[in-house]
Enzyme design. Sequence first.
Site, PDB file in Angstrom:
ATOM      1  N   SER A  18      -0.755  -2.513  -1.102  1.00 17.17           N
ATOM      2  CA  SER A  18       0.453  -1.762  -1.502  1.00 17.17           C
ATOM      3  C   SER A  18       0.902  -2.046  -2.987  1.00 17.17           C
ATOM      4  O   SER A  18       1.795  -1.482  -3.733  1.00 17.17           O
ATOM      5  CB  SER A  18       1.617  -1.872  -0.518  1.00 17.17           C
ATOM      6  OG  SER A  18       1.953  -3.318  -0.139  1.00 17.17           O
ATOM      7  N   ASP A 192      11.965  -6.784  -1.648  1.00 22.92           N
ATOM      8  CA  ASP A 192      12.224  -6.517  -0.135  1.00 22.92           C
ATOM      9  C   ASP A 192      11.732  -7.929   0.633  1.00 22.92           C
ATOM     10  O   ASP A 192      11.582  -7.953   1.720  1.00 22.92           O
ATOM     11  CB  ASP A 192      11.630  -5.318   0.366  1.00 22.92           C
ATOM     12  CG  ASP A 192      10.046  -5.157   0.047  1.00 22.92           C
ATOM     13  OD1 ASP A 192       9.588  -6.302  -0.232  1.00 22.92           O
ATOM     14  OD2 ASP A 192       9.523  -4.095   0.722  1.00 22.92           O
ATOM     15  N   HIS A 195       7.328  -7.192  -1.595  1.00 19.82           N
ATOM     16  CA  HIS A 195       6.893  -6.103  -2.773  1.00 19.82           C
ATOM     17  C   HIS A 195       7.649  -6.625  -3.844  1.00 19.82           C
ATOM     18  O   HIS A 195       8.783  -7.324  -3.975  1.00 19.82           O
ATOM     19  CB  HIS A 195       7.297  -4.844  -2.380  1.00 19.82           C
ATOM     20  CG  HIS A 195       6.306  -4.369  -1.285  1.00 19.82           C
ATOM     21  ND1 HIS A 195       6.935  -4.134   0.191  1.00 19.82           N
ATOM     22  CD2 HIS A 195       4.951  -3.913  -0.859  1.00 19.82           C
ATOM     23  CE1 HIS A 195       5.869  -3.724   1.001  1.00 19.82           C
ATOM     24  NE2 HIS A 195       4.842  -3.621   0.329  1.00 19.82           N
TER      25      HIS A 195
END
Length: 244
Positions: A18, A192, A195
Site C-alpha cells: 500500500s 496513521d 503509512h
Amino acid sequence: MSKLKTVIWPQVILFGDSITQFSFQSNGWGSEIANKLVRKCDVVNRGLSGYNSRWAKILLPRIIPSQNSAEQNIAAVTVFFGANDCALEDKNPQQHVPLEEYSANLKGIVRHLDSAGVTADKVIFITPPPLHEPAWEKECILKGCALNRLNSVAGQYAQACVRTAGQCGADVLDLWTLMQKDDQDYTAYLSDGLHLSDKGNEFVAQHLWSLLERRVVNLPFILPYWGDVDVSNPESSLLSELLP
C-alpha cells in the site's frame, strides 16, 4: 507498407504494497519521482495494498514476464515489501510472513527480475518504515482488532531486507533506520502510524532519488524540444529518431 516505429519510453517500475500503491496520490513519493522523469521514463505503479512478499513473488511473473519484450526497457525496479510481512503471526496470520521466508522471497524476486533482463544493479529494495505503535493501535481498534504490529519487529524485517540486498548485489533504502536516525521524531513521517504522511512521502522521494538518479541520468529527453522543431518541415525533426 512498412510498420510504423513507435516511441518507447523506458520504465521505472514501483513494486510494493500500500505504501507504493498510495505513492501516486497528491504529494506522494511516486508522483514526485514521475515528475522528475517526465519525457525520460514512464514511472509505473504496481503497488498492491495489503500484499506481502509471498503473494508478490507469486504475481511478479505476471507483472514482468521472464520473456521480457525488447520494447519494454526497464531502467529500474523498486521492491518495497515488509510492512505487511512483519505483522504479528498471532494477531494477523493472513498477512504475516516468517522472517526467513521474507528474505527468501526477496531473493526470489531478484532472481525472477534477472531472468527478465533486469539485473540486480537495477533493483532498489526499500525497507519498511518504522511503526508508531500508539497511532497504529488506534487504527486497529477502529477495525475491531488488537495492535498487530510492533516497531521492533518491523526493524527485524528492515535488517533482513538490508542483508538480502547486500547478498543479491542490489541497492537498499533503509527507511526504518534513516527515519529514526539521531533520535528524530519519526512519527512526523507517518499519517496513521504505518503509512506515510506528506513529510514521509517527501523523505522517501528525496532519499530514493539519490539512489535512482544514477540509473536514469544518461537517459535521453524523448522527442525534440518544441523550439527545435523545424516549422517548415516538422516531420524531419519529429520523426528523425524513428526512421529506419
